[in-house]
Design a protein around this motif. Sequence first.
Motif, PDB file in Angstrom:
ATOM      1  N   HIS A  45     -10.651  -2.847   4.148  1.00 28.41           N
ATOM      2  CA  HIS A  45      -9.570  -3.662   3.703  1.00 28.41           C
ATOM      3  C   HIS A  45      -8.407  -3.418   4.836  1.00 28.41           C
ATOM      4  O   HIS A  45      -7.602  -2.779   4.369  1.00 28.41           O
ATOM      5  CB  HIS A  45      -9.185  -3.695   2.250  1.00 28.41           C
ATOM      6  N   ASP A  53      -1.821  -7.031   1.554  1.00 26.99           N
ATOM      7  CA  ASP A  53      -1.829  -7.979   0.609  1.00 26.99           C
ATOM      8  C   ASP A  53      -0.416  -8.206   0.202  1.00 26.99           C
ATOM      9  O   ASP A  53       0.351  -7.093  -0.278  1.00 26.99           O
ATOM     10  CB  ASP A  53      -2.764  -7.869  -0.640  1.00 26.99           C
ATOM     11  N   HIS A  82      -1.353 -14.004  -3.330  1.00 28.87           N
ATOM     12  CA  HIS A  82      -1.056 -13.296  -2.344  1.00 28.87           C
ATOM     13  C   HIS A  82      -1.411 -13.634  -0.857  1.00 28.87           C
ATOM     14  O   HIS A  82      -2.512 -14.607  -0.850  1.00 28.87           O
ATOM     15  CB  HIS A  82      -1.392 -11.797  -2.456  1.00 28.87           C
ATOM     16  N   HIS A 106      -2.949 -12.313   2.570  1.00 28.69           N
ATOM     17  CA  HIS A 106      -3.833 -11.140   2.993  1.00 28.69           C
ATOM     18  C   HIS A 106      -3.343 -11.247   4.564  1.00 28.69           C
ATOM     19  O   HIS A 106      -3.908 -12.147   5.192  1.00 28.69           O
ATOM     20  CB  HIS A 106      -5.172 -11.370   2.827  1.00 28.69           C
TER      21      HIS A 106
END
Length: 251
Positions: free
Chosen positions: A118, A122, A221, A223
């Motif tokens: 990832h 976020d 959210h 990203h």
Amino acid sequence: MLMTVRGIAGILLIFSISGWTNEDKHSDKILDYCNSFRQLQTDIRDCVITPDSARIAFQNVMRNIQSEFNRDSCQAIDSSYFVYPVSNYRPRESIGGKGKGYRARGFDLFDMNAKGSHPAHDLFMRDRDQDNLDDRTWLPVNVLAFTPGVVIATETNWQYDSELRGGNWIWIYDPCLDALIYYAHNNIIEVQPGQWVNAGDKIAEMGRSGFNAAQKRSPTHLHMMFLQLDSDALPQPVDTYEWLIKATIKE
Ligand SMILES: [Zn+2]
């Protein structure tokens, strides 16, 4: 005297026409590169291109895009360069997990089977009822360009029954940082490929688009992934936490 003025006016006219023509050619080329970039993203997503071929195609399109920009006029990169991408939110109340959600290990932009990373932050809004409206204002929350750049590609047509994960996304290339920034899960996209944006310009409204982002378990959210191009024009994820924390907050 009159001749001189006319002469100068004539020269200025020629200059401005040739300037305009060059500008036009520039944007035509950029749009071609934007289309290639978009097609490549689609091919990677659909697994119809091998990671190796995708890597080479990416290098080609990014080198073409790089060649359209002259970096001599770039300003110094300090914290004043960045605008916090969530309008009217303070970074410390909005960045997920105090920045600990960033995991670059295992990331491969060109391989859909590479999982577990990832390489992004976020950035959350207050939206307990998950209606894409700020619980304090009942208004949408604007997504702002973190840095200046040219919009390279957008997805504007994600559907709620789609299994695609990014939802409605935007890729922007910043020639001064020589980096790509990806903004995902937006509700409404407000920019188009080829368009120049300044840091702090509204580019989208925050949303819940994308297979995982649309689930009840996922708070609303943005990203945001930052990919620095290396000397081979290949994307290397960078943790932007310090830039986010110090960025200018905009209404
Ligand atoms: Zn994320």
